[in-house]
Enzyme design. Sequence first.
Site, short mmCIF file in Angstrom:
data_model
loop_
_atom_site.label_atom_id
_atom_site.label_comp_id
_atom_site.label_asym_id
_atom_site.label_seq_id
_atom_site.Cartn_x
_atom_site.Cartn_y
_atom_site.Cartn_z
N ARG A 1 -40.57 12.23 2.77
CA ARG A 1 -40.59 12.35 4.23
C ARG A 1 -39.15 12.39 4.74
O ARG A 1 -38.30 11.64 4.27
CB ARG A 1 -41.32 11.17 4.88
CG ARG A 1 -42.82 11.14 4.65
CD ARG A 1 -43.53 12.23 5.43
NE ARG A 1 -44.98 12.15 5.33
CZ ARG A 1 -45.71 12.72 4.39
NH1 ARG A 1 -45.09 13.43 3.45
NH2 ARG A 1 -47.02 12.60 4.37
N GLU B 1 -38.51 19.10 11.68
CA GLU B 1 -38.87 20.34 11.00
C GLU B 1 -39.46 21.35 11.97
O GLU B 1 -40.32 20.99 12.77
CB GLU B 1 -39.87 20.03 9.87
CG GLU B 1 -39.27 19.16 8.78
CD GLU B 1 -40.24 18.92 7.62
OE1 GLU B 1 -41.38 19.43 7.67
OE2 GLU B 1 -39.86 18.23 6.66
N HIS C 1 -40.24 22.40 2.98
CA HIS C 1 -41.41 21.54 2.83
C HIS C 1 -42.48 22.21 1.96
O HIS C 1 -43.62 22.40 2.38
CB HIS C 1 -41.98 21.16 4.19
CG HIS C 1 -42.67 19.82 4.18
ND1 HIS C 1 -42.64 18.96 5.23
CD2 HIS C 1 -43.42 19.20 3.22
CE1 HIS C 1 -43.33 17.88 4.95
NE2 HIS C 1 -43.81 18.00 3.73
#
Length: 529
Positions: free
Chosen positions: A232, A261, A280
């Site tokens: 994370r 993000e 990601h």
Amino acid sequence: MFKVLVSDPISDFGIQMLMDAADVTVDKKPGLTEDELVEIIGEYDGLLVRSQTKVTPRIMKAGSKLKVIGRAGVGVDNIDLDAATKNGIIVINAPDGNTITTCEHAFAMMMALARHIPQAYTKTIQGVWDRKSFVGVELRNKTLGVLGMGRIGSEVAKRAKAFGMDIIGYDPFMTAERAEKMGIKLASVDEIIRQADFLTVHTPLTAETKHMIARPQFEVMKKGMRIVNCARGGIIDELALVEAIDEGIVAGAAFDVFEAEPPEADHPFLSHPKIIVTPHLGASTIEAQENVAIDVSEQVLHILRDQPFKNAVNMPPVPATVMNKIQPYFNLAEKLGYFTAQMSKGPLLEIVVNYSGELAEVDTQPITRYIVKGVLRQHLGSDVNVVNSMHLAKVRDINILVQQSHVAKGFTNLISVTLRTNEEERHVAGTLLNGYGERIVQIDKYPVDVAPEGHLLLIKHNDKPGLIGSVGTLLGDNGINIATMQVGRKIVGGSAIMVLSVDKAVNADVIQVLKNIPDLNKAKEIVFF
């Protein structure tokens, strides 16, 4: 015959068991608007989504037959959980389906980091044959520090051992016995950052883990450390990391996640020659997407058929007669668990819950789930909820013992929580008082009367004259106002505790000065949500 609507693109392979079931009809209709979903959802018993469909209260209200909403993935941000619970709809996800793919991505990032693969690739295709600039390091005989030894962290450790690495790991729930079985050495965060050659993080993002690797850690870190984050964004302080790389403390970093993000175009990670980034991609494999769909399809089928199921992320329905008696205790129960967890140190072995008084006569399992949630949320944050808390405790080898007694020691009802770790045993008891609400009435062996809210300062001390005044003066000098104070003791002049309710957080420097006061043995801030 059950009807299930698949409203997002999901492979046929992933939902094959639903399509093959004789008692289920599957309709695939991706790309529907909210209005279109509202119009047809009343026909369906189940809804299967990924991340595109926003499952709103309006949709669930229209879904009069809906028993289950399945999310083919981990996050359920696109599903209104409160509305689902109110409408009696079980929401499930697939938390295990991306374990291996995320583990493999973390390992790929570590390999790329060790051998400068993206940087060398870029220069080579630009026509520059440069071997001298990209001399890497071997993984063999290096020490890998793993922060978070859950599903993914444990899988990374297994693969690292195959590469000849020495593993040191940190996890608040891992015991020495389990670590020994895995062939790793347990260590503190401080020991890991001082000893490891590579560091990979696999913890949830919580108030406790946010920026757990920041400037203070970089200042004592082993020089030349390489850092991987596929967990994370926010666990590692991004700006402090860039500074540590520029100062030669950290040799390089590989990140699949960001604090925000997508990152801004001028984010320093995107242009730094010693930082590798990906967008990601941890769960982005064909197998992972199929696995999560398979997992959630299986659970949807179980729910439709009234069979046992797992991975629910909201509270299953409870009979109204039971709910009326136990619901007032849910919030208190979670706070008792959270309070006791903040008091305790060492890997957790056992949670003992005792229900006394009238509560001993009803099914208190839902209350126990809230207690366990409170205990685990100290380290797992929002990843734990009242449905998966028992499962998360089980996979971490935490024993849960529930006891009942009709004698409530002067209270109509009393809930007692005891945590046993490999270092100590801590105890908290609480109740609901008419006109006063939630109260903590015992901490370890000391009687108290404390409202579990806001910021509390828990102090263990020797019962000596003047000590309370010294504590008050110190807090006042640091601009910290005391709202209430409770002192608990057994005998005059013996050991005692002091519980102060204060108006704001007490920083670590003040805590340290408090510990230096003569006859003051321990000081700990307890913060409630």
